[in-house]
Write a protein that holds these residues in place. Structure first.
Motif, mmCIF file in Angstrom:
data_model
loop_
_atom_site.group_PDB
_atom_site.id
_atom_site.type_symbol
_atom_site.label_atom_id
_atom_site.label_comp_id
_atom_site.label_asym_id
_atom_site.label_seq_id
_atom_site.Cartn_x
_atom_site.Cartn_y
_atom_site.Cartn_z
ATOM 1 N N ALA A 1 2.523 2.015 9.740
ATOM 2 C CA ALA A 1 3.687 2.811 9.326
ATOM 3 C C ALA A 1 3.820 3.970 10.294
ATOM 4 C CB ALA A 1 3.493 3.345 7.917
ATOM 5 N N SER A 2 5.043 4.419 10.472
ATOM 6 C CA SER A 2 5.278 5.551 11.362
ATOM 7 C C SER A 2 5.893 6.684 10.539
ATOM 8 C CB SER A 2 6.234 5.099 12.470
ATOM 9 O OG SER A 2 6.433 6.158 13.354
ATOM 10 N N VAL A 3 5.329 7.870 10.681
ATOM 11 C CA VAL A 3 5.768 9.005 9.868
ATOM 12 C C VAL A 3 6.165 10.139 10.807
ATOM 13 C CG1 VAL A 3 5.088 10.601 8.032
ATOM 14 C CG2 VAL A 3 4.032 8.336 8.144
ATOM 15 N N GLU A 4 7.384 10.627 10.641
ATOM 16 C CA GLU A 4 7.851 11.700 11.515
ATOM 17 C C GLU A 4 7.437 13.056 10.950
ATOM 18 O OE1 GLU A 4 11.950 11.227 12.610
ATOM 19 O OE2 GLU A 4 11.950 13.292 13.392
ATOM 20 N N VAL A 5 6.678 13.784 11.725
ATOM 21 C CA VAL A 5 6.103 15.063 11.284
ATOM 22 C C VAL A 5 6.711 16.189 12.110
ATOM 23 C CG1 VAL A 5 3.945 16.389 11.315
ATOM 24 C CG2 VAL A 5 3.935 14.030 10.521
ATOM 25 N N SER A 6 7.004 17.317 11.450
ATOM 26 C CA SER A 6 7.573 18.464 12.176
ATOM 27 C C SER A 6 6.605 19.636 12.167
ATOM 28 C CB SER A 6 8.858 18.948 11.505
ATOM 29 O OG SER A 6 9.729 17.884 11.316
ATOM 30 N N THR A 7 6.654 20.398 13.234
ATOM 31 C CA THR A 7 5.852 21.624 13.300
ATOM 32 C C THR A 7 6.207 22.524 12.127
ATOM 33 O OG1 THR A 7 5.794 21.521 15.690
ATOM 34 C CG2 THR A 7 5.390 23.681 14.688
ATOM 35 N N TYR B 1 0.854 -1.195 0.000
ATOM 36 C CA TYR B 1 0.000 0.000 0.000
ATOM 37 C C TYR B 1 0.886 1.239 0.000
ATOM 38 C CZ TYR B 1 -3.861 -3.055 1.612
ATOM 39 O OH TYR B 1 -4.815 -4.031 1.733
ATOM 40 N N LYS B 2 0.419 2.263 -0.718
ATOM 41 C CA LYS B 2 1.158 3.536 -0.718
ATOM 42 C C LYS B 2 0.230 4.642 -0.233
ATOM 43 C CE LYS B 2 4.099 2.635 -4.676
ATOM 44 N NZ LYS B 2 4.226 2.856 -6.092
ATOM 45 N N GLY B 3 0.682 5.397 0.755
ATOM 46 C CA GLY B 3 -0.162 6.460 1.281
ATOM 47 C C GLY B 3 0.568 7.789 1.371
ATOM 48 N N SER B 4 -0.207 8.827 1.610
ATOM 49 C CA SER B 4 0.372 10.154 1.794
ATOM 50 C C SER B 4 -0.646 11.032 2.516
ATOM 51 C CB SER B 4 0.753 10.782 0.450
ATOM 52 O OG SER B 4 -0.391 10.893 -0.358
ATOM 53 N N PHE B 5 -0.153 12.117 3.120
ATOM 54 C CA PHE B 5 -1.061 13.134 3.671
ATOM 55 C C PHE B 5 -0.311 14.453 3.760
ATOM 56 C CE2 PHE B 5 0.702 10.636 7.197
ATOM 57 C CZ PHE B 5 1.296 11.605 7.995
ATOM 58 N N TRP B 6 -1.075 15.529 3.780
ATOM 59 C CA TRP B 6 -0.510 16.874 3.929
ATOM 60 C C TRP B 6 -0.811 17.382 5.340
ATOM 61 C CZ3 TRP B 6 2.004 19.811 0.078
ATOM 62 C CH2 TRP B 6 2.021 19.252 -1.200
ATOM 63 N N VAL B 7 0.180 18.043 5.941
ATOM 64 C CA VAL B 7 0.037 18.545 7.311
ATOM 65 C C VAL B 7 0.524 19.995 7.399
ATOM 66 C CG1 VAL B 7 0.643 18.187 9.719
ATOM 67 C CG2 VAL B 7 0.585 16.257 8.207
ATOM 68 N N GLU B 8 -0.127 20.741 8.251
ATOM 69 C CA GLU B 8 0.317 22.091 8.610
ATOM 70 C C GLU B 8 -0.031 22.294 10.074
ATOM 71 O OE1 GLU B 8 -0.964 26.524 8.767
ATOM 72 O OE2 GLU B 8 -1.620 24.685 9.729
ATOM 73 N N GLY B 9 0.893 22.869 10.879
ATOM 74 C CA GLY B 9 0.511 23.194 12.253
ATOM 75 C C GLY B 9 1.478 22.711 13.305
#
Ligand code: AHR
Length: 680
Positions: free
Chosen positions: A155-161, A126-134
């Motif tokens: 899956a674990s995704v590292e997100v930054s502010t 499976y391939k996934g994605s998402f957009w983040v802001e904040g």
């Protein structure tokens, strides 16, 4: 009493064989496009169906018809979810995002229910994605979770502010399959990593796609279509091309480019379309299945009956011209260059249809008065070689209203459709017809010869066998008139078993691939459409008459085989069949389908039985065989089994056969390639 009379006449039919002799030349022209497909996003068959995206409401799209919402999303760990139109949105096309603020638990987040579940299949990548802001700084865990609390993939995704929208990608692959599709996709993170509010948009998850295309199509549904060997592809509708009311029409410019630039569209079938399945995806779909596109352009009529005045048509005619240029223009053209910039060469378009069912609502008078001709004149001037199709046509012999090909739709009941073998025999217009939509939609019922279209009144949930045989009779009638009939397409193609508005449909499915159901009509089409006659041959009935058996005969220029196709309705039939040039001792393969007369397919199952028989020609090359009541058959005498005296010459290249172009392969020798041009 009636049933007694019927069974006596059935017995009489069974007792006496019908004798048919097929000549070796002199048939009417054929079309290269006899059996095709029509598709529009109906019954969640695009979003939630063929378009492989698994997350529902992935980008919070909506409009005046279908307001934006958080439907299909649920909060986890007491998080608060809200829709926000931020001053800095992800894009102009996707201005609304989902905001998450603090919750009660140490782990918080949200989950999506998918299109009524998610398939969790071992080995699928499976391939996934998402957009983040904040204000989120930490790991987001994305988990495909079962209702049995098993994490089938994670899956674990590292997100930054960040105050800038950022896209993150993830992949995972289950090691065991979930027992069903009652799974959700959960996005979670530590509440302590959230220092304020975080916004998400365009959250996506794709399973493996057909031919591994990015933003691609669901494999099992594409396989099911490929098995029908469809020759043309009418798209993107149907009602969906029209739009419900102003200003919403299927505007192709909003269906191309990055997904963040596609605003969505309020489809005609009660849900918002993401437009992820856009013009290029349709063209690639046609290309991948070897289908010739029949491109429907908007003609200025909305489904609510609103239509454009003549002096307002200009921009929409230009849009149709731009759309065609986008499809087939070379890199020196504005829209051809745009397509090239997206990585694709030109697609060949030979058919353009102006609108859909423009005779309905209040559309007819303006279509005949000016709308059709305005589009026709402009498209014809730019593309004189193009077959332009009017969206309705008078089949019954009166003056055709348009100086162009027509699109004929036939939704019927079995008694009606089974009587339409000769329907096109007297169609004498110089312009060909596309049967852009047909289906048996209701069971026969007393007192009517046509569908009642009343809720509950005999409407079939899925195609049923005697209806499918009635369709076969109609199709054979079209096929023997394939000098005037471009081809025919069942409609609609798909039904999501969790949300549908139109029944019956060719293929039913839900999130669980094990539930994909190939209807009785699909099986009928796999057989009839899977054997292609490229040269019609005239037949003489030397003894007997049509009914209960209906048939066509011809040859395949690709394989050199002699072919006859049969549909047998209410009575068994015995046959004595000869083909000129096929002698004693020749052998034929007879394949026929049967099923219980009233039966439809069980979900994920099959009640259609395939019977294979070898038939040897006796004295004078006569093939004698019998077909049961309610059966559909193909009789095939391969070139190398045709016996002494068989004339191998003349196959193909005659009577208007449109040649190899549409199949795109070298067919320079007979008996070496199969009918699809593959080396045997
Ligand atoms: O196939 C379903 C609908 O039937 C199509 O959208 C429309 O063209 C027809 O009325």
């Amino acid at each position: 009493m009636l049933s007694k009379i019927l069974s006596i006449s059935a017995l009489a039919a069974a007792a006496q064989a019908i004798s048919i002799s097929v000549a070796s030349s002199g048939g009417n022209a054929t079309s290269a496009y006899q059996y095709g497909l029509m598709f529009e996003d109906i019954n969640n068959s695009g979003d939630g169906g063929v378009y492989a995206e698994l997350i529902q409401n992935r980008a919070f799209q909506g409009d005046n018809i279908f307001p934006k919402s958080l439907d299909f999303w649920n909060a986890l760990g007491g998080a608060k979810l809200s829709l926000q139109n931020l001053t800095t949105p992800l894009s102009a096309a996707l201005p609304t995002s989902m905001q998450v603020t603090g919750g009660n638990d140490s782990t918080i987040g949200f989950s999506n229910v998918g299109f009524w579940g998610f398939p969790a299949i071992a080995g699928w990548e499976y391939k996934g994605s998402f957009w983040v802001e904040g204000d989120l700084d930490g790991n987001v865990t994305v988990c495909l979770a079962g209702d049995d609390n098993v994490a089938y993939a994670e899956a674990s995704v590292e997100v930054s502010t960040s105050s800038k929208w950022t896209q993150y990608n993830y992949t995972f692959s289950p090691t065991v399959s979930a027992p069903n599709s009652n799974n959700t996709l959960n996005f979670t993170f530590a509440a302590s990593d959230l220092t304020g509010a975080v916004n998400f948009n365009l959250l996506s998850l794709f399973p493996p796609t057909y031919k591994n295309r990015e933003n691609g199509l669901r494999v099992d549904l594409m396989d099911a279509m490929a098995d029908l060997h469809p020759a043309f592809f009418r798209m993107p509708g149907g009602n969906n091309v029209e739009g419900v009311y102003p200003p919403y029409w299927w505007n192709w410019t909003q269906t191309i480019g990055p997904l963040e630039d596609r605003p969505g569209f309020p489809g005609a079938w009660s849900y918002e379309n993401t437009n992820g399945l856009g013009l290029l995806e349709y063209l690639l779909w046609a290309q991948d299945l070897g289908m010739t596109p029949v491109l429907a352009v908007w003609s200025g009529l909305f489904l609510n009956g609103t239509f454009l005045a003549e002096d307002r048509l200009g921009p929409y005619i230009q849009s149709a011209l731009d759309e065609i240029e986008f499809c087939m223009g070379d890199a020196s053209t504005t829209y051809g260059a745009l397509r090239e910039s997206m990585g694709y060469g030109p697609f060949e378009i030979n058919f353009v249809e102006v609108g859909n069912e423009d005779s309905l609502s209040s559309g007819g008078p303006s279509y005949t008065a000016y709308r059709f001709n305005a589009f026709y004149d402009a498209i014809h001037a730019a593309y004189p070689q193009m077959t332009i199709i009017a969206s309705f046509y008078d089949v019954d012999g009166a003056t055709p209203p348009f100086n162009a090909a027509g699109d004929f739709h036939e939704y019927a009941i079995p008694v009606q459709m089974s009587s339409q073998f000769g329907y096109f025999d007297n169609y004498t217009s110089a312009h060909p017809l596309l049967i852009g939509e047909y289906a048996v939609v209701e069971y026969d019922q007393p007192g009517t010869n046509e569908p009642l279209w009343t809720a509950g009144a005999g409407r079939a949930f899925m195609p049923f066998w005697y209806g499918s045989v009635a369709e076969a009779i109609f199709l054979l009638g079209a096929e023997r008139n394939s000098d005037k009939i471009i081809g025919a397409s069942y409609a609609p193609g798909f039904q999501n078993l969790n949300r549908w508005e139109w029944i019956p449909d060719l293929i039913s499915f839900d999130a669980n691939p094990a539930h994909t159901t190939l209807s009785t009509s699909w099986h009928m089409l796999e057989l009839l459409g899977g054997t292609r006659i490229t040269e019609n041959l005239p037949m003489t009935i030397t003894d007997g008459e049509y009914g209960p058996a209906y048939f066509v005969a011809g040859r395949s220029a690709v394989t050199g085989a002699h072919i006859a196709k049969f549909a047998v309705y209410n009575g068994t039939e015995s046959f004595n069949l000869t083909f000129a040039g096929v002698g004693a001792g020749a052998t034929a393969n007879l394949t026929y389908l049967t099923a219980p007369m009233n039966a439809s397919q069980p979900i994920g199952g099959n009640i259609v039985q395939t019977h294979e028989q070898t038939v040897r020609a006796g004295r004078n090359g006569v093939f004698s065989f019998k077909l049961p009541e309610y059966s559909v058959a193909v009789f095939n005498v391969a070139a190398n089994a045709a016996g002494p005296g068989h004339n191998y010459g003349n196959a193909g290249n005659r009577h208007g056969w449109k040649g190899w172009k549409s199949w795109g392969r070298d067919k320079s020798h007979h008996g070496v390639l199969n009918q699809w041009g593959q080396t045997l």
